[in-house]
Design a protein around this motif. Structure first.
Motif, PDB file in Angstrom:
ATOM      1  N   THR A 283       0.565  -1.476   0.219  1.00 52.81           N
ATOM      2  CA  THR A 283      -0.191   0.070   0.108  1.00 52.81           C
ATOM      3  C   THR A 283       1.379   1.188  -0.117  1.00 52.81           C
ATOM      4  OG1 THR A 283      -0.134  -0.129   2.190  1.00 52.81           O
ATOM      5  CG2 THR A 283      -2.134  -0.982   1.365  1.00 52.81           C
ATOM      6  N   HIS A 284       2.075   1.386  -0.091  1.00 55.92           N
ATOM      7  CA  HIS A 284       3.255   2.209  -0.137  1.00 55.92           C
ATOM      8  C   HIS A 284       3.063   3.182   1.448  1.00 55.92           C
ATOM      9  CE1 HIS A 284       3.876   1.013  -4.068  1.00 55.92           C
ATOM     10  NE2 HIS A 284       2.645   1.283  -4.372  1.00 55.92           N
ATOM     11  N   GLY A 285       2.768   2.009   1.828  1.00 58.24           N
ATOM     12  CA  GLY A 285       3.045   3.412   3.328  1.00 58.24           C
ATOM     13  C   GLY A 285       2.090   2.998   4.375  1.00 58.24           C
ATOM     14  N   LYS A 286       0.860   2.763   3.877  1.00 52.31           N
ATOM     15  CA  LYS A 286      -0.326   2.675   5.059  1.00 52.31           C
ATOM     16  C   LYS A 286       0.108   1.254   5.764  1.00 52.31           C
ATOM     17  CE  LYS A 286      -3.997   4.268   1.733  1.00 52.31           C
ATOM     18  NZ  LYS A 286      -5.148   3.701   1.792  1.00 52.31           N
ATOM     19  N   ARG A 287      -0.792   1.102   7.311  1.00 51.41           N
ATOM     20  CA  ARG A 287      -0.457   0.092   8.290  1.00 51.41           C
ATOM     21  C   ARG A 287      -1.311  -0.934   8.405  1.00 51.41           C
ATOM     22  NH1 ARG A 287       3.602   4.555   9.149  1.00 51.41           N
ATOM     23  NH2 ARG A 287       5.317   3.709   9.797  1.00 51.41           N
ATOM     24  N   LEU A 288      -0.923  -1.866   8.303  1.00 54.44           N
ATOM     25  CA  LEU A 288      -2.732  -2.436   8.825  1.00 54.44           C
ATOM     26  C   LEU A 288      -2.679  -2.905  10.364  1.00 54.44           C
ATOM     27  CD1 LEU A 288      -4.449  -5.268   7.702  1.00 54.44           C
ATOM     28  CD2 LEU A 288      -2.695  -6.980   7.959  1.00 54.44           C
ATOM     29  N   PHE A 289      -1.835  -2.835  10.773  1.00 53.79           N
ATOM     30  CA  PHE A 289      -2.532  -2.954  12.861  1.00 53.79           C
ATOM     31  C   PHE A 289      -0.714  -1.573  13.282  1.00 53.79           C
ATOM     32  CE2 PHE A 289      -1.065  -7.120  11.964  1.00 53.79           C
ATOM     33  CZ  PHE A 289      -2.054  -7.596  12.053  1.00 53.79           C
ATOM     34  N   LYS A 290      -1.798  -0.402  14.063  1.00 55.45           N
ATOM     35  CA  LYS A 290      -1.129   0.617  14.793  1.00 55.45           C
ATOM     36  C   LYS A 290       0.551   0.194  15.138  1.00 55.45           C
ATOM     37  CE  LYS A 290      -5.156   2.219  17.123  1.00 55.45           C
ATOM     38  NZ  LYS A 290      -5.805   2.647  18.126  1.00 55.45           N
ATOM     39  N   MET A 291       0.958  -0.956  15.799  1.00 57.28           N
ATOM     40  CA  MET A 291       1.813  -1.091  15.190  1.00 57.28           C
ATOM     41  C   MET A 291       2.448  -2.448  15.520  1.00 57.28           C
ATOM     42  SD  MET A 291       5.121   0.877  18.278  1.00 57.28           S
ATOM     43  CE  MET A 291       6.435   0.381  18.113  1.00 57.28           C
ATOM     44  N   ALA A 292       3.255  -2.922  15.545  1.00 56.01           N
ATOM     45  CA  ALA A 292       3.723  -4.167  15.478  1.00 56.01           C
ATOM     46  C   ALA A 292       4.952  -4.522  15.817  1.00 56.01           C
ATOM     47  CB  ALA A 292       3.923  -5.179  13.841  1.00 56.01           C
ATOM     48  N   PRO A 293       5.583  -5.558  16.652  1.00 51.11           N
ATOM     49  CA  PRO A 293       4.482  -6.701  16.587  1.00 51.11           C
ATOM     50  C   PRO A 293       3.195  -6.540  17.385  1.00 51.11           C
ATOM     51  CG  PRO A 293       6.399  -7.695  17.497  1.00 51.11           C
ATOM     52  CD  PRO A 293       6.527  -5.795  17.547  1.00 51.11           C
ATOM     53  N   ILE A 294       2.093  -6.973  17.469  1.00 54.64           N
ATOM     54  CA  ILE A 294       0.624  -6.722  17.896  1.00 54.64           C
ATOM     55  C   ILE A 294       0.883  -7.044  19.180  1.00 54.64           C
ATOM     56  CG2 ILE A 294      -0.106  -9.384  18.445  1.00 54.64           C
ATOM     57  CD1 ILE A 294      -2.487  -8.958  16.893  1.00 54.64           C
ATOM     58  N   HIS A 295       1.686  -6.835  20.227  1.00 54.47           N
ATOM     59  CA  HIS A 295       1.615  -6.984  21.384  1.00 54.47           C
ATOM     60  C   HIS A 295       1.514  -5.079  21.230  1.00 54.47           C
ATOM     61  CE1 HIS A 295       5.970  -7.841  22.018  1.00 54.47           C
ATOM     62  NE2 HIS A 295       5.839  -6.128  22.045  1.00 54.47           N
ATOM     63  N   HIS A 296       2.650  -4.168  21.042  1.00 55.10           N
ATOM     64  CA  HIS A 296       2.600  -3.166  20.666  1.00 55.10           C
ATOM     65  C   HIS A 296       1.514  -2.015  20.160  1.00 55.10           C
ATOM     66  CE1 HIS A 296       6.354  -3.068  22.211  1.00 55.10           C
ATOM     67  NE2 HIS A 296       7.139  -3.404  20.899  1.00 55.10           N
ATOM     68  N   HIS A 297       0.534  -3.322  19.526  1.00 51.51           N
ATOM     69  CA  HIS A 297      -0.679  -2.698  18.976  1.00 51.51           C
ATOM     70  C   HIS A 297      -2.013  -2.694  19.187  1.00 51.51           C
ATOM     71  CE1 HIS A 297      -4.257  -2.575  15.948  1.00 51.51           C
ATOM     72  NE2 HIS A 297      -5.231  -3.410  16.708  1.00 51.51           N
ATOM     73  N   PHE A 298      -1.964  -3.157  20.789  1.00 54.23           N
ATOM     74  CA  PHE A 298      -3.117  -3.363  21.586  1.00 54.23           C
ATOM     75  C   PHE A 298      -2.286  -2.265  23.099  1.00 54.23           C
ATOM     76  CE2 PHE A 298      -4.020  -7.434  20.424  1.00 54.23           C
ATOM     77  CZ  PHE A 298      -4.983  -7.784  20.027  1.00 54.23           C
ATOM     78  N   GLU A 299      -1.488  -2.305  22.763  1.00 50.65           N
ATOM     79  CA  GLU A 299      -0.341  -0.468  23.632  1.00 50.65           C
ATOM     80  C   GLU A 299      -1.281   0.579  23.137  1.00 50.65           C
ATOM     81  OE1 GLU A 299       3.032  -0.882  26.407  1.00 50.65           O
ATOM     82  OE2 GLU A 299       3.496  -1.918  24.198  1.00 50.65           O
ATOM     83  N   LYS A 300      -0.965   0.427  21.949  1.00 51.20           N
ATOM     84  CA  LYS A 300      -1.737   1.790  21.356  1.00 51.20           C
ATOM     85  C   LYS A 300      -3.001   1.764  21.698  1.00 51.20           C
ATOM     86  CE  LYS A 300       2.377   3.326  18.865  1.00 51.20           C
ATOM     87  NZ  LYS A 300       2.493   4.393  18.233  1.00 51.20           N
ATOM     88  N   CYS A 301      -3.666   0.806  21.564  1.00 54.96           N
ATOM     89  CA  CYS A 301      -5.417   0.891  21.996  1.00 54.96           C
ATOM     90  C   CYS A 301      -5.636   0.997  23.222  1.00 54.96           C
ATOM     91  CB  CYS A 301      -5.907  -0.867  20.926  1.00 54.96           C
ATOM     92  SG  CYS A 301      -5.863  -1.034  19.637  1.00 54.96           S
ATOM     93  N   GLY A 302      -4.546   1.264  23.924  1.00 58.49           N
ATOM     94  CA  GLY A 302      -5.173   1.670  24.950  1.00 58.49           C
ATOM     95  C   GLY A 302      -4.606   0.653  26.559  1.00 58.49           C
ATOM     96  N   TRP A 303      -4.485  -0.796  26.326  1.00 60.78           N
ATOM     97  CA  TRP A 303      -4.021  -1.559  26.873  1.00 60.78           C
ATOM     98  C   TRP A 303      -2.078  -1.644  27.738  1.00 60.78           C
ATOM     99  CZ3 TRP A 303      -5.865  -7.514  25.399  1.00 60.78           C
ATOM    100  CH2 TRP A 303      -6.989  -7.522  24.296  1.00 60.78           C
TER     101      TRP A 303
END
Length: 329
Positions: A283-303
């Motif tokens: 996608t030339h720069g888009k992200r599927l998760f807020k951050m990877a690995p996925i534990h960082h995605h959940f951190e960015k979701c407020g966990w």
């Protein structure tokens, strides 16, 4: 067997905790503190300087206690499959030493970048090939791949070996990726090791029982200082060692694919990184998760880190229970 298992668990727990009591001040005095990447969660910056390479504590404890109990088994005449334990311990040790090299390289560069990816993988590849050769040489390896749950065995012939190498290196690096927040890798590995301990008791395997007990004790002893807020990190020294240990136990029971289920969180962490990188490029720069690995995605979701560790741990515990119940009972 219960005695050997409990001795491995309790003594490794105590040794790991005691070693860390002295290792942490030593690591601080040598200024062996973690460097935090700028691309990571901004609140992780407060962790910069936390001593790393703490994995040396359980590496030494597990190797020492396993060696002592192995000698005790030999003297008592229970020598069946002891070479299997030795081979797996040596495999874990070699990967731990690769982690030591990687961690030391980070400090020599004064940043959170150690060996180049291809350098680390080449070393892991060599260790995995030697492990498979040793397992084959002692008669512990067949080219038949067992599929758990459906009770089917596939004769893979020579294809088994490249598949096994990919599985070995893949799980080792997946555990490495899991080690990103306080207590996650150690808690996951403790639970997965409990599964292997249950299998050891089911089949009466002293070797697997000792190794699983030592792994549980080492991880729990490390969590005394690594649970949030962490006073020490395991570094690649610890995560590569633990990765080799858990996949080694899967090969010990000649059911390597079982790690993909009981170690699902490891797999999820690795897949999230692969998907993130692939999606970013497509996608030339888009992200599927807020951050990877996925534990960082959940951190960015407020966990919180504690919430992530507890929920991931409950998922792994459930998967281990279901796997043992449906695949072994």
């Amino acid at each position: 067997m219960t005695l050997y298992f409990l001795l491995a668990l309790v003594l490794t727990f105590v040794f790991t905790a005691v070693i860390l009591r002295f290792l942490i001040p030593y690591l601080k005095s040598r200024k062996l503190g973690q460097k935090i990447l700028d691309i990571g969660p901004r609140w992780h910056k407060s962790k910069e300087g936390t001593p790393t390479m703490g994995g040396l504590s359980f590496l030494v404890s597990i190797l020492l206690l396993s060696a002592v109990l192995l000698a005790a088994l030999s003297l008592s005449g229970k020598t069946e499959n002891l070479p299997l334990l030795v081979i797996t311990l040596l495999f874990a040790l070699v990967n731990g030493l690769i982690g030591v090299i990687d961690d030391r390289t980070k400090f020599s560069k004064n940043k959170n970048e150690g060996l180049l990816s291809w350098q680390k993988y080449l070393l892991q590849l060599g260790a995995s090939i030697l492990y498979l050769l040793a397992m084959h040489g002692f008669g512990y390896l067949t080219t038949d791949l067992y599929l758990p749950f459906i009770d089917i065995t596939l004769p893979l012939s020579w294809v088994y070996y490249p598949f096994a190498v990919l599985l070995l290196t893949g799980i080792i690096n997946s555990v490495n990726l899991t080690d990103g927040i306080d207590g996650l890798a150690a808690s996951q590995t403790a639970i997965v090791s409990m599964f292997f301990a249950a299998v050891a008791f089911l089949f009466g395997s002293y070797s697997l029982g000792i190794l699983a007990g030592a792994a549980i004790g080492g991880c729990l002893g490390f969590l005394v200082y690594n649970f949030y807020p962490a006073r020490v990190f395991m570094g690649d020294t610890g995560s590569l060692f633990l990765g080799a240990l858990v996949i080694g136990m899967a090969f010990m029971i000649q059911n390597p694919l079982v790690i993909l289920v009981v170690g699902f969180i490891y797999l999820l962490e690795a897949i999230s990184v692969i998907l993130q990188v692939g999606f970013f490029k497509i996608t030339h720069g888009k992200r599927l998760f807020k951050m990877a690995p996925i534990h960082h995605h959940f951190e960015k979701c407020g966990w919180s880190e504690i919430r992530i560790v507890l929920i991931f741990g409950m998922v792994t515990l459930l998967l281990c229970f279901l796997t043992f119940f449906f695949a072994y009972l």
